[in-house]
Scaffold this motif. Structure first.
Motif, mmCIF file in Angstrom:
data_model
loop_
_atom_site.group_PDB
_atom_site.id
_atom_site.type_symbol
_atom_site.label_atom_id
_atom_site.label_comp_id
_atom_site.label_asym_id
_atom_site.label_seq_id
_atom_site.Cartn_x
_atom_site.Cartn_y
_atom_site.Cartn_z
ATOM 1 N N LEU A 90 16.641 56.108 74.671
ATOM 2 C CA LEU A 90 15.979 56.545 73.437
ATOM 3 C C LEU A 90 15.224 57.859 73.630
ATOM 4 C CD1 LEU A 90 14.454 53.195 72.124
ATOM 5 C CD2 LEU A 90 15.945 54.698 70.809
ATOM 6 N N ILE A 127 17.739 60.157 70.756
ATOM 7 C CA ILE A 127 17.547 59.870 69.324
ATOM 8 C C ILE A 127 18.289 60.894 68.455
ATOM 9 C CG2 ILE A 127 15.798 59.750 67.490
ATOM 10 C CD1 ILE A 127 13.971 58.386 69.602
ATOM 11 N N VAL A 158 22.687 52.157 70.379
ATOM 12 C CA VAL A 158 21.798 52.731 71.400
ATOM 13 C C VAL A 158 21.360 51.612 72.335
ATOM 14 C CG1 VAL A 158 19.634 53.952 71.842
ATOM 15 C CG2 VAL A 158 20.951 54.490 69.796
ATOM 16 N N ASN A 215 18.809 50.707 75.640
ATOM 17 C CA ASN A 215 17.592 51.232 76.248
ATOM 18 C C ASN A 215 17.020 50.216 77.222
ATOM 19 O OD1 ASN A 215 15.679 53.535 76.094
ATOM 20 N ND2 ASN A 215 14.218 51.915 75.605
ATOM 21 N N ALA A 248 9.274 51.931 71.823
ATOM 22 C CA ALA A 248 10.729 51.750 71.720
ATOM 23 C C ALA A 248 11.076 50.964 70.460
ATOM 24 C CB ALA A 248 11.260 51.035 72.964
ATOM 25 N N GLN A 250 10.834 53.214 67.452
ATOM 26 C CA GLN A 250 11.991 54.120 67.416
ATOM 27 C C GLN A 250 13.251 53.367 66.972
ATOM 28 O OE1 GLN A 250 11.558 55.285 71.527
ATOM 29 N NE2 GLN A 250 10.882 57.346 70.997
ATOM 30 N N ALA A 251 13.386 52.132 67.465
ATOM 31 C CA ALA A 251 14.553 51.314 67.115
ATOM 32 C C ALA A 251 14.576 51.032 65.617
ATOM 33 C CB ALA A 251 14.520 50.002 67.899
ATOM 34 N N VAL A 271 20.615 48.973 67.824
ATOM 35 C CA VAL A 271 19.793 49.273 69.003
ATOM 36 C C VAL A 271 19.630 48.015 69.844
ATOM 37 C CG1 VAL A 271 17.595 50.189 69.841
ATOM 38 C CG2 VAL A 271 18.529 51.032 67.685
#
Length: 474
Positions: free
Chosen positions: A19, A24, A39, A41, A48, A51-52, A62
């Protein structure tokens, strides 16, 4: 997914590894092109998750806390530079015959047919400064350009954005080059090679080989450092286009096909008519800011790439004059009681610290932090005669202390057994105690900062603040 452009991303299963800063944007770009993006991670923390959430809202899957498993149906992996090549995910990809690209490779493949050529720079130290100098020179020549890659504008933005460029000044790390097999620059420079990031690459040979990839397929010039034979060896090994030339830069008098320095003037004997007899003046050493030896080398490398692109001599001079270095790169903070205080927090490895220490005659050296597998014997042996004293902080300071005991036993050393942020004001006070008028107190840690600080910027700021505190108390 051969070496050509991928024109149809619709429905392609792409896995983005990490990430990070480049992960991103890559996930968003691929999703925008119609790919099915997952994604993966390793971490699963609050940041995180936030962001997910943002990515999932865009229709991107994600997986947090599971960076090792290859998602079913993956046709391509795009990785962030920080992921080491020995990750289980990449072993699984290799077994399944799935290609792995970095963000640079992705940007290279997504360029349009009339895309701006790349002038690329790598090296253990000096990359950012050289690329910024290069962009300044190209701008002075009236060209539409940007400093991109490891700095400034993201490469994906530069390639896909609205802005039209004539040429790009591209900083590339060894990590990025490792995952960029089809990159072909107009011209490229390797500034220097010293042990760094060996924990990532596994060996010095693998590290040098990744740096050398920058020369593959160069069209006009492979720029190397005459003082660093390893860079010239990489040029010799490179598979370049017919007619591409090896161009050296040196702090001495240049031979034909080199740029160098003659009586305080930067001169070009590479991109001139009859280079056996002629040299073109480009700029004066005093046009380079700051005119420390390693920075003059950076300026010559930038000038070589600009000249390879056809930039006139006047633009080299004007561009170098217009350039101002970033913070925390041999930045003069203040003079207190006849002692200069200099912040080179950006010297995060031994090679950078050596260049920094070579710029001053009598130094009280503040050093230490995370060594990242580095050894300090050679650095200390070369710099011993310049040292008035040393103040050591950080997790791996013991390694520097041992090197000082061996190679500079007469130099007084203060070992501050501290890794808290309050150690910096204490270090500056100790340095002030050791310094004499005419000395330079130099923060050139030769180590990474993350044992004590968020990054080298914060470390440099802490140093500058502590120095200003001295002035106030005087």
């Amino acid at each position: 997914m051969g070496s050509g452009q991928v024109t149809d991303w619709q429905g392609k299963n792409v896995t983005v590894a990490g990430l990070g800063v480049s992960g991103i944007p890559a996930a968003k770009v691929l999703r925008g092109l119609g790919a099915k993006v997952t994604v993966v991670n390793d971490g699963d923390d609050t940041r995180a998750r936030a962001q997910a959430e943002e990515l999932e809202a865009l229709g991107i899957a994600v997986r947090l806390g599971d960076g090792a498993t290859l998602p079913e149906g993956t046709e391509l992996i795009v990785t962030t530079p920080g992921w080491k090549p020995d990750k289980p995910l990449f072993a699984a990809a290799e077994q399944a015959g799935v290609p792995v690209w970095g963000d640079v490779e992705l940007a290279w493949r997504l360029r349009g047919p009339d895309a701006a050529p790349w002038l690329a720079v790598t090296g253990t130290n000096g990359k950012t400064t050289t690329v910024q100098m290069l962009a300044s020179i190209l701008q002075a020549a009236g060209l539409r350009t940007a400093a991109v890659g490891n700095i400034g504008v993201s490469l994906l933005d530069a390639v896909l954005g609205e802005e039209q460029y004539d040429v790009l000044a591209v900083e590339l790390s060894s990590y990025q080059l490792h995952w960029a097999p089809s990159l072909r620059a107009h011209s490229a420079a390797v500034l220097n090679i010293a042990p760094d990031h060996l924990d990532w690459h596994g060996s010095m040979e693998a590290y040098a080989a990744d740096k050398g990839r920058i020369y593959e397929g160069n069209r006009v010039a492979c720029v190397y450092n005459v003082a660093d034979k390893a860079t010239e060896d990489l040029v010799r090994e490179a598979d370049v286009e017919e007619g591409c030339r090896a161009i050296g830069f040196t702090l001495g008098t240049p031979a034909p096909s080199q740029l160098g320095v003659v009586e305080g003037i930067l001169v070009d004997r590479a991109f001139v008519e009859n280079r056996q007899k002629n040299a073109q003046e480009l700029a004066e050493v005093s046009d380079v800011n700051p005119p420390a030896p390693h920075n003059i080398a950076n300026a010559l490398a930038a000038a070589a790439l600009a000249r390879a692109y056809g930039v006139p001599p006047k633009a080299v001079r004007d561009g170098l004059r217009a350039f101002t270095p970033d913070a925390h790169r041999i930045a003069h903070v203040a003079d207190v009681d006849g002692v200069a205080y200099v912040d080179d927090s950006k010297a995060t490895n031994t090679h950078a610290a050596e260049a920094s220490l070579a710029a001053y005659e009598s130094i009280v050296w503040i050093a230490g932090g995370l060594a990242k597998g580095a050894v300090f014997e050679e650095l200390v042996a070369k710099s011993a005669k310049r040292l008035r004293g040393a103040v050591l902080i950080g997790a791996d300071r013991g390694l520097i202390r041992e090197a000082l005991a061996r190679h500079a036993p007469e130099v007084p050393v203060v070992d501050l057994d501290r890794t808290d942020t309050g150690a910096m004001p204490a270090a500056v006070q100790e340095a002030q105690r050791l310094a004499r008028p005419g000395d330079t107190v130099l923060l050139a840690p030769a180590c990474a900062s993350m044992d004590m600080f968020a990054n080298y910027n914060q470390r440099g700021d802490a140093f500058a603040e502590a120095v200003r505190g001295l002035g106030a108390g005087a």
